[in-house]
Design a protein around this motif. Structure first.
Motif, PDB file in Angstrom:
ATOM      1  N   ASN A  13       0.828  -1.213   0.000  1.00  0.00           N
ATOM      2  CA  ASN A  13       0.000   0.000   0.000  1.00  0.00           C
ATOM      3  C   ASN A  13       0.861   1.262   0.000  1.00  0.00           C
ATOM      4  N   ILE A  16       2.098   1.695  -3.544  1.00  0.00           N
ATOM      5  CA  ILE A  16       0.996   2.196  -4.376  1.00  0.00           C
ATOM      6  C   ILE A  16       0.757   3.672  -4.102  1.00  0.00           C
ATOM      7  N   TYR A  19       3.495   5.785  -5.716  1.00  0.00           N
ATOM      8  CA  TYR A  19       3.286   5.838  -7.170  1.00  0.00           C
ATOM      9  C   TYR A  19       2.147   6.801  -7.511  1.00  0.00           C
ATOM     10  N   LEU A  20       1.028   6.675  -6.800  1.00  0.00           N
ATOM     11  CA  LEU A  20      -0.123   7.541  -7.080  1.00  0.00           C
ATOM     12  C   LEU A  20       0.214   8.999  -6.825  1.00  0.00           C
ATOM     13  N   GLY A  38      -4.691   5.762  -1.867  1.00  0.00           N
ATOM     14  CA  GLY A  38      -3.874   4.596  -2.184  1.00  0.00           C
ATOM     15  C   GLY A  38      -3.309   3.932  -0.947  1.00  0.00           C
ATOM     16  N   GLY A  42      -5.380   0.821  -1.219  1.00  0.00           N
ATOM     17  CA  GLY A  42      -4.458   0.005  -1.986  1.00  0.00           C
ATOM     18  C   GLY A  42      -4.798  -0.165  -3.451  1.00  0.00           C
ATOM     19  N   ALA A  43      -4.801  -1.424  -3.886  1.00  0.00           N
ATOM     20  CA  ALA A  43      -4.858  -1.751  -5.316  1.00  0.00           C
ATOM     21  C   ALA A  43      -6.143  -1.301  -5.991  1.00  0.00           C
ATOM     22  N   LEU A  46      -5.666   2.140  -7.054  1.00  0.00           N
ATOM     23  CA  LEU A  46      -4.733   2.171  -8.183  1.00  0.00           C
ATOM     24  C   LEU A  46      -5.478   1.859  -9.481  1.00  0.00           C
ATOM     25  N   ILE A  62      -6.834  -4.505 -12.794  1.00  0.00           N
ATOM     26  CA  ILE A  62      -6.489  -4.365 -11.373  1.00  0.00           C
ATOM     27  C   ILE A  62      -7.741  -4.285 -10.510  1.00  0.00           C
ATOM     28  N   SER A  66      -8.652  -7.054  -7.740  1.00  0.00           N
ATOM     29  CA  SER A  66      -8.778  -6.600  -6.353  1.00  0.00           C
ATOM     30  C   SER A  66     -10.105  -7.035  -5.751  1.00  0.00           C
TER      31      SER A  66
END
Length: 87
Positions: A13, A16, A19-20, A38, A42-43, A46, A62, A66
């Protein structure tokens, strides 16, 4: 073993969220909102972010994975609880 599972999911997490945060800043989105979402969700966030930013194929893959993962965990958790009650 539970601590390791929690730590691994928390690390994922965090990755993620980073990245976000970075990608949202590049694309003119609010990086704080996407980063915090995020980190918490989490995913799935994303996947939603990828859909919103035009990368629909990977986003939907994704999101679906998820949701399936969540359903599997829910079913296994309920089955484990019921099995614990029976034993």
């Amino acid at each position: 073993m539970k601590t390791l599972e929690f730590s691994l999911s928390f690390i994922i997490n965090i990755i993620i969220a980073i990245y976000l945060f970075v990608d949202a800043r590049k694309r003119g989105k609010n990086p704080w909102v996407w980063g915090i979402l995020g980190l918490i969700f989490g995913a799935i966030v994303l996947g939603i972010y990828l859909i919103v930013t035009g990368r629909k194929l990977w986003g939907w893959i994704i999101v679906i994975l998820s949701i399936l993962w969540f359903i599997l965990a829910l079913i296994l958790g309920i089955a484990g609880a019921l099995f614990g009650l029976l034993v």
